[in-house]
Design a protein around this motif. Structure first.
Motif, PDB file in Angstrom:
ATOM      1  N   GLY B 100       0.806  -1.221   0.000  1.00 56.44           N
ATOM      2  CA  GLY B 100       0.000   0.000   0.000  1.00 56.44           C
ATOM      3  C   GLY B 100       0.835   1.265   0.000  1.00 56.44           C
ATOM      4  O   GLY B 100       0.385   2.313   0.450  1.00 56.44           O
ATOM      5  N   ASP B 101       2.073   1.171  -0.496  1.00 57.70           N
ATOM      6  CA  ASP B 101       2.946   2.338  -0.458  1.00 57.70           C
ATOM      7  C   ASP B 101       2.557   3.435  -1.435  1.00 57.70           C
ATOM      8  O   ASP B 101       3.063   4.550  -1.352  1.00 57.70           O
ATOM      9  CB  ASP B 101       4.393   1.918  -0.732  1.00 57.70           C
ATOM     10  CG  ASP B 101       5.027   1.305   0.498  1.00 57.70           C
ATOM     11  OD1 ASP B 101       4.467   1.513   1.589  1.00 57.70           O
ATOM     12  OD2 ASP B 101       6.054   0.624   0.366  1.00 57.70           O
ATOM     13  N   ASP B 103      -0.216   4.861  -1.535  1.00 59.02           N
ATOM     14  CA  ASP B 103      -1.079   5.813  -0.821  1.00 59.02           C
ATOM     15  C   ASP B 103      -0.362   7.142  -0.609  1.00 59.02           C
ATOM     16  O   ASP B 103      -0.912   8.213  -0.797  1.00 59.02           O
ATOM     17  CB  ASP B 103      -1.472   5.254   0.551  1.00 59.02           C
ATOM     18  CG  ASP B 103      -2.391   4.060   0.401  1.00 59.02           C
ATOM     19  OD1 ASP B 103      -2.658   3.688  -0.759  1.00 59.02           O
ATOM     20  OD2 ASP B 103      -2.831   3.519   1.421  1.00 59.02           O
ATOM     21  N   ARG B 104       0.896   7.003  -0.205  1.00 52.81           N
ATOM     22  CA  ARG B 104       1.704   8.181   0.089  1.00 52.81           C
ATOM     23  C   ARG B 104       1.789   9.086  -1.147  1.00 52.81           C
ATOM     24  O   ARG B 104       1.635  10.292  -1.058  1.00 52.81           O
ATOM     25  CB  ARG B 104       3.101   7.715   0.487  1.00 52.81           C
ATOM     26  CG  ARG B 104       3.945   8.698   1.184  1.00 52.81           C
ATOM     27  CD  ARG B 104       4.917   7.972   2.110  1.00 52.81           C
ATOM     28  NE  ARG B 104       5.604   6.869   1.435  1.00 52.81           N
ATOM     29  CZ  ARG B 104       6.842   6.992   0.915  1.00 52.81           C
ATOM     30  NH1 ARG B 104       7.491   8.132   0.978  1.00 52.81           N
ATOM     31  NH2 ARG B 104       7.417   5.950   0.342  1.00 52.81           N
ATOM     32  N   TYR B 105       2.049   8.468  -2.301  1.00 53.54           N
ATOM     33  CA  TYR B 105       2.203   9.267  -3.517  1.00 53.54           C
ATOM     34  C   TYR B 105       0.874   9.856  -3.961  1.00 53.54           C
ATOM     35  O   TYR B 105       0.826  10.941  -4.529  1.00 53.54           O
ATOM     36  CB  TYR B 105       2.780   8.415  -4.640  1.00 53.54           C
ATOM     37  CG  TYR B 105       4.129   7.815  -4.316  1.00 53.54           C
ATOM     38  CD1 TYR B 105       5.155   8.620  -3.815  1.00 53.54           C
ATOM     39  CD2 TYR B 105       4.379   6.467  -4.520  1.00 53.54           C
ATOM     40  CE1 TYR B 105       6.393   8.075  -3.516  1.00 53.54           C
ATOM     41  CE2 TYR B 105       5.615   5.925  -4.226  1.00 53.54           C
ATOM     42  CZ  TYR B 105       6.616   6.734  -3.720  1.00 53.54           C
ATOM     43  OH  TYR B 105       7.835   6.202  -3.436  1.00 53.54           O
ATOM     44  N   LEU B 106      -0.200   9.131  -3.688  1.00 57.55           N
ATOM     45  CA  LEU B 106      -1.503   9.590  -4.168  1.00 57.55           C
ATOM     46  C   LEU B 106      -1.944  10.874  -3.475  1.00 57.55           C
ATOM     47  O   LEU B 106      -2.738  11.641  -4.004  1.00 57.55           O
ATOM     48  CB  LEU B 106      -2.555   8.497  -3.944  1.00 57.55           C
ATOM     49  CG  LEU B 106      -2.511   7.362  -4.978  1.00 57.55           C
ATOM     50  CD1 LEU B 106      -3.327   6.183  -4.508  1.00 57.55           C
ATOM     51  CD2 LEU B 106      -3.007   7.841  -6.331  1.00 57.55           C
ATOM     52  N   THR B 107      -1.424  11.107  -2.268  1.00 56.49           N
ATOM     53  CA  THR B 107      -1.843  12.310  -1.536  1.00 56.49           C
ATOM     54  C   THR B 107      -1.127  13.556  -2.022  1.00 56.49           C
ATOM     55  O   THR B 107      -1.448  14.647  -1.629  1.00 56.49           O
ATOM     56  CB  THR B 107      -1.539  12.157  -0.038  1.00 56.49           C
ATOM     57  OG1 THR B 107      -0.144  11.944   0.105  1.00 56.49           O
ATOM     58  CG2 THR B 107      -2.311  11.014   0.565  1.00 56.49           C
ATOM     59  N   TYR B 269      -6.042  -0.142  -8.128  1.00 57.96           N
ATOM     60  CA  TYR B 269      -5.464  -0.039  -6.783  1.00 57.96           C
ATOM     61  C   TYR B 269      -6.313   0.860  -5.910  1.00 57.96           C
ATOM     62  O   TYR B 269      -6.641   0.538  -4.781  1.00 57.96           O
ATOM     63  CB  TYR B 269      -4.050   0.510  -6.915  1.00 57.96           C
ATOM     64  CG  TYR B 269      -3.354   0.850  -5.615  1.00 57.96           C
ATOM     65  CD1 TYR B 269      -2.732  -0.145  -4.867  1.00 57.96           C
ATOM     66  CD2 TYR B 269      -3.296   2.155  -5.151  1.00 57.96           C
ATOM     67  CE1 TYR B 269      -2.078   0.156  -3.692  1.00 57.96           C
ATOM     68  CE2 TYR B 269      -2.643   2.462  -3.979  1.00 57.96           C
ATOM     69  CZ  TYR B 269      -2.040   1.471  -3.253  1.00 57.96           C
ATOM     70  OH  TYR B 269      -1.394   1.774  -2.089  1.00 57.96           O
ATOM     71  N   GLU B 270      -6.735   2.005  -6.486  1.00 55.93           N
ATOM     72  CA  GLU B 270      -7.546   2.950  -5.712  1.00 55.93           C
ATOM     73  C   GLU B 270      -8.864   2.307  -5.309  1.00 55.93           C
ATOM     74  O   GLU B 270      -9.354   2.509  -4.208  1.00 55.93           O
ATOM     75  CB  GLU B 270      -7.830   4.191  -6.555  1.00 55.93           C
ATOM     76  CG  GLU B 270      -6.624   5.090  -6.679  1.00 55.93           C
ATOM     77  CD  GLU B 270      -6.865   6.189  -7.692  1.00 55.93           C
ATOM     78  OE1 GLU B 270      -6.769   7.348  -7.310  1.00 55.93           O
ATOM     79  OE2 GLU B 270      -7.163   5.876  -8.851  1.00 55.93           O
ATOM     80  N   ASN B 274      -8.651   1.771  -0.981  1.00 52.34           N
ATOM     81  CA  ASN B 274      -7.731   2.795  -0.510  1.00 52.34           C
ATOM     82  C   ASN B 274      -8.321   4.189  -0.694  1.00 52.34           C
ATOM     83  O   ASN B 274      -8.591   4.586  -1.804  1.00 52.34           O
ATOM     84  CB  ASN B 274      -6.412   2.697  -1.255  1.00 52.34           C
ATOM     85  CG  ASN B 274      -5.639   1.500  -0.773  1.00 52.34           C
ATOM     86  OD1 ASN B 274      -5.057   1.535   0.291  1.00 52.34           O
ATOM     87  ND2 ASN B 274      -5.682   0.416  -1.529  1.00 52.34           N
TER      88      ASN B 274
END
Lengths: 263, 274
Positions: B100-101, B103-107, B269-270, B274
């Motif tokens: 789930g790494d 997530d960090r980039y998606l923000t 993935y989204e 997530n």
């Protein structure tokens, strides 16, 4: 002895559960085998022989080199490195089995598992896609087996001695890679030494490396006279004994060092 | 238009910072890089020695002499090194997906793919670049290449194109993790296949394989076709000065398609909660 047989058994079971590793190695060996087959075919385009060997023998050579590479898989370096990094080496030494005995038994277990999982598939793929790797002269089979055994010991002692460097260097990942690539070159596993320039080949003859791949493979494809092969096997045996003695000595030194550190 | 430029400027700023940080890691772990500094070049020098010994025994391989092979080998290792620096993360994309790494980039307000590759620049790839340059220069001397500005341009263009092709392939393979949800590490196999198909002339393989390597998985454009063109060796697909530029086009195409495949995967993935 029973203890070690038990380790071998556990290791076989362990290996049999990691299926993907196994397919991975088959895949890599298949790629290597097939691409080198085309490589040699392109080189031998005009037929004839080079280095006293024709293209068919060369193809057998590379298939059997892939097979042999499975038998010569060692994990002892990695194991030593990990146990030194984690510090488990001290407790391992307190166990009622010899430290290197464990590593050796584990490697044997791995190989037994791999005979079924890797060697048979590689032989099958090689026979179907390249050619059936028939032995040049079946009467040589006993000396071939003996020579493979000796090459296994040379390879294992070299690996163990190499792994012992972890006791002083801790991280030897890069060094393991260096050793792997150098041995691949000078052992004749990719290209036989008879293609090397003479001065280099003559020096290498006196080192243990060509006796890991080149000698057993030469016996298999029937290159060289009886006399040459027996001389080669004498040197091979000598190296196996020398490396064994060095290994025993180094093992004693290492044990003493760890005992001092561990109190 | 102005906004687009501003955004591009922002990306450039970040890139420069990231590269600076990457160089700092060398200072941080000198012993580590020293080890790889020895081991990586040895791998390629061993590979090159293999070719040298064999080809010198036989004279040539499929019409390629030993100097021309050095030229091919050097350029191929160079684009390999560049792809190691910028795109090697693609090999490990599976771990990012499962952990789930992303997530960090998606923000963050930047392209996920950009962040994924550029915040993880692998500066250790430089250790591969050096042997590549050495063998390439050696090949240039052996082939008595005329170094004109146009030749330099051709080499640079093909290097960029070749790096993009390799990068695109890594992204494509990595993106499959979005669908398979497994962490299969393709690195070793990709590397083995890439080595065998870019370090040697692919004309030694059967025609069916050459067809695949030209049109389906365009690895042939990484080194074989552009180098044939640079050295004036005829091949049956495309000849002439234009080939290095075709490599760049193929590279752009491959990386765009892989990028789209990645984006489609990221949507999956989204949607996975997530």
């Amino acid at each position: 002895m029973k203890k070690y047989l038990y380790i071998i058994k556990t290791q076989i079971i362990k290996r049999l559960t990691y299926a993907f590793d196994v397919y991975g190695n088959i895949l890599v060996q298949t790629i290597i085998m097939i691409t080198s087959a085309f490589f040699w075919k392109a080189l031998y385009k005009d037929g004839g022989t080079a280095g006293g060997v024709d293209v068919d023998s060369m193809l057998v050579y590379i298939i059997m080199s892939s097979v042999l590479s499975v038998l010569l898989i060692t994990n002892v370096e990695k194991r030593i490195e990990q146990s030194v990094q984690k510090g488990t080496v001290a407790t391992d030494m307190m166990k009622p089995v010899s430290l290197f005995g464990i590593y050796f038994a584990e490697d044997i277990g791995t190989i037994i598992a791999l005979i079924l999982q890797n060697i048979l598939p590689i032989l099958l793929i090689g026979s179907l896609l390249i050619k059936v790797p028939k032995m040049a002269d079946l009467r040589d089979l006993p000396i071939f087996v003996l020579s493979v055994l000796l090459s296994f010991f040379i390879n294992w002692f070299l690996a163990a001695l190499f792994g012992m460097m972890a006791f002083s260097a801790v991280n030897i990942d890069a060094l393991i890679q260096v050793k792997k690539h150098l041995i691949r070159l000078v052992s004749g596993s990719i290209i036989p030494l008879w293609f090397f320039p003479d001065p280099i080949a003559n020096v290498l003859k006196f080192l243990p490396f060509p006796y890991i791949y080149q000698l057993p493979l030469s016996i298999y494809i029937g290159r060289g006279t009886r006399a040459e092969i027996f001389t080669g096997m004498e040197i091979q045996l000598a190296w196996a004994v020398v490396l064994f003695l060095v290994f025993l000595f180094a093992q004693k030194q290492i044990t003493r060092k760890v005992m001092v550190q561990g109190g | 238009m102005k906004k687009a430029f501003k955004e591009l400027g922002h990306y450039l700023d970040v890139t420069i910072q990231v590269i600076k940080m990457a160089f700092l890691t060398i200072v941080e772990y000198p012993a580590n890089i020293a080890g790889w500094m020895i081991s990586n070049p040895i791998q390629f020098i061993v590979g090159f020695a293999t070719i040298k010994f064999v080809v010198e025994s036989f004279g040539e391989i499929n019409g390629w002499n030993y100097g021309q092979l050095a030229f091919l080998y050097g350029l191929s290792v160079m684009s390999h090194a560049l792809s190691m620096i910028f795109f090697v993360q693609g090999w490990f994309m599976g771990y990012f997906v499962l952990e789930g790494d992303f997530d960090r980039y998606l923000t963050r307000p930047m392209s996920v793919l950009y962040q994924f590759f550029f915040t993880n620049i692998n500066i250790f790839g430089i250790t591969d670049l050096i042997p590549g340059i050495l063998v390439f220069v050696y090949g240039c001397i052996k082939c008595a290449v005329q170094v004109t500005p146009f030749f330099v341009l051709q080499v640079l263009v093909m290097l960029i194109g070749a790096t993009l092709i390799r990068g695109g392939i890594y992204i494509f393979l990595g993106s499959t993790s979005f669908y398979t949800k497994s962490t299969t590490d393709f690195g070793m196999y990709t590397q083995e296949i890439m080595d065998k198909t870019t370090l040697y002339p692919i004309s030694m393989y059967p025609e069916s394989l050459q067809f695949i390597l030209t049109y389906l998985i365009p690895i042939g454009w990484v080194s074989f076709y552009p180098v044939s063109s640079l050295l004036g060796i005829e091949n049956s697909v495309l000849n002439g000065m234009v080939v290095p530029f075709v490599t760049l086009l193929v590279g752009l195409l491959v990386i765009t398609l892989s990028g789209l495949f990645f984006k489609a995967g990221l949507k999956k993935y989204e949607s996975a909660g997530n």
